[in-house]
Motif scaffolding. Structure first.
Motif, short mmCIF file in Angstrom:
data_model
loop_
_atom_site.label_atom_id
_atom_site.label_comp_id
_atom_site.label_asym_id
_atom_site.label_seq_id
_atom_site.Cartn_x
_atom_site.Cartn_y
_atom_site.Cartn_z
N THR A 21 0.89 -1.07 0.00
CA THR A 21 0.20 -0.12 0.01
C THR A 21 0.98 1.15 0.09
O THR A 21 2.05 1.16 -0.07
CB THR A 21 -0.96 0.10 1.41
OG1 THR A 21 -0.14 0.37 2.37
CG2 THR A 21 -1.72 -1.25 1.51
N THR A 22 0.33 2.29 0.14
CA THR A 22 1.25 3.60 0.26
C THR A 22 2.13 3.64 1.58
O THR A 22 3.15 4.16 1.66
CB THR A 22 0.30 4.88 0.33
OG1 THR A 22 -0.62 4.67 1.41
CG2 THR A 22 -0.46 4.98 -0.94
N SER A 23 1.67 2.75 2.59
CA SER A 23 2.29 2.97 3.83
C SER A 23 2.75 1.84 4.41
O SER A 23 3.40 1.59 5.38
CB SER A 23 1.64 3.74 4.80
OG SER A 23 0.55 2.86 5.29
N THR A 25 4.37 -2.64 3.65
CA THR A 25 4.73 -3.54 2.59
C THR A 25 4.58 -4.78 3.25
O THR A 25 5.31 -5.06 4.29
CB THR A 25 6.38 -3.12 2.21
OG1 THR A 25 6.32 -1.82 1.49
CG2 THR A 25 6.64 -4.45 1.15
N LYS A 72 6.88 5.52 4.04
CA LYS A 72 6.45 6.81 3.14
C LYS A 72 6.15 6.24 1.79
O LYS A 72 6.49 5.37 1.18
CB LYS A 72 7.59 7.79 3.06
CG LYS A 72 7.96 8.19 4.45
CD LYS A 72 9.33 9.12 4.07
CE LYS A 72 10.57 8.25 4.20
NZ LYS A 72 11.75 9.07 4.47
N PRO A 73 5.09 7.16 1.20
CA PRO A 73 4.34 6.65 -0.08
C PRO A 73 5.45 6.88 -1.25
O PRO A 73 6.44 7.54 -1.00
CB PRO A 73 3.33 7.62 -0.18
CG PRO A 73 2.95 8.38 0.97
CD PRO A 73 4.27 8.21 1.85
N ASP A 74 5.39 6.10 -2.16
CA ASP A 74 6.56 6.15 -3.33
C ASP A 74 7.74 6.42 -3.03
O ASP A 74 8.59 7.02 -3.57
CB ASP A 74 5.91 7.44 -4.48
CG ASP A 74 6.42 7.24 -5.78
OD1 ASP A 74 6.64 6.39 -6.21
OD2 ASP A 74 6.49 8.37 -6.25
N ARG A 99 9.32 -0.57 -3.58
CA ARG A 99 8.66 0.58 -3.66
C ARG A 99 7.12 0.58 -3.16
O ARG A 99 6.56 -0.01 -3.56
CB ARG A 99 8.74 1.22 -5.21
CG ARG A 99 8.61 2.61 -5.09
CD ARG A 99 9.06 3.07 -6.43
NE ARG A 99 8.80 4.58 -6.59
CZ ARG A 99 10.08 5.52 -6.29
NH1 ARG A 99 11.21 4.91 -6.13
NH2 ARG A 99 10.02 6.72 -6.43
N THR A 100 6.92 1.28 -2.38
CA THR A 100 5.48 1.91 -1.80
C THR A 100 4.74 2.40 -2.67
O THR A 100 5.23 2.99 -3.93
CB THR A 100 5.57 2.50 -0.68
OG1 THR A 100 6.25 3.67 -0.60
CG2 THR A 100 5.91 1.54 0.92
N MET A 101 3.57 2.18 -2.47
CA MET A 101 2.38 2.90 -3.69
C MET A 101 2.60 4.46 -3.76
O MET A 101 2.48 5.00 -2.43
CB MET A 101 1.05 2.34 -3.72
CG MET A 101 0.79 0.97 -3.69
SD MET A 101 1.18 0.14 -5.19
CE MET A 101 -1.12 0.67 -5.45
N PRO A 102 2.50 5.00 -4.91
CA PRO A 102 2.23 6.55 -4.45
C PRO A 102 0.88 7.03 -4.19
O PRO A 102 -0.06 6.12 -4.12
CB PRO A 102 2.36 7.02 -6.05
CG PRO A 102 2.32 5.84 -6.99
CD PRO A 102 2.42 4.60 -6.28
N VAL A 103 0.73 8.13 -3.36
CA VAL A 103 -0.63 8.57 -2.99
C VAL A 103 -1.39 8.90 -4.27
O VAL A 103 -1.19 9.39 -5.40
CB VAL A 103 -0.50 9.93 -2.26
CG1 VAL A 103 -1.62 10.29 -1.86
CG2 VAL A 103 0.42 9.53 -1.07
#
Length: 103
Positions: A21-23, A25, A72-74, A99-103
């Motif tokens: 997700t954005t925050s 893994t 942190k996102p992205d 890499r986390t998802m971008p917002v």
């Protein structure tokens, strides 16, 4: 020859990301191969860091899966894991980058 380390001689296998997700893994892995466990695996340490940071963070889990939270996102993270027996820790696995998802 003995190096004096009595923990596992092998690292956890097949470290991979199972969800993002954005925050968070979600991670999963397999235990070290049987011949390299040197006893019963009682826990794992997940070591991770933002690739733009020198600060490594650690979490301990008794399972072969773990969800990193508060990320942190992205942002790309460098992640590795090591196994523990009652005698000590084993080597760190090769790192993966996620890499986390971008917002």
């Amino acid at each position: 020859g003995s190096s004096g380390s009595s923990g596992p001689s092998g690292f956890p296998q097949n470290l991979h990301v199972t969800g993002l997700t954005t925050s968070t893994t979600e991670l999963a892995w397999d235990p070290p191969v049987l011949a390299e466990r040197n006893g019963r695996i009682i826990s794992y340490t997940v070591v991770f860091r933002d690739i733009n940071s020198q600060q490594e963070l650690q979490n301990i889990t008794t399972d072969t899966r773990f969800t990193l939270t508060g990320l942190k996102p992205d942002t790309t993270y460098d992640i590795k894991v090591r196994a523990w027996t009652s005698k000590g820790s084993g080597p760190l696995s090769p790192s993966i980058q996620s890499r986390t998802m971008p917002v």
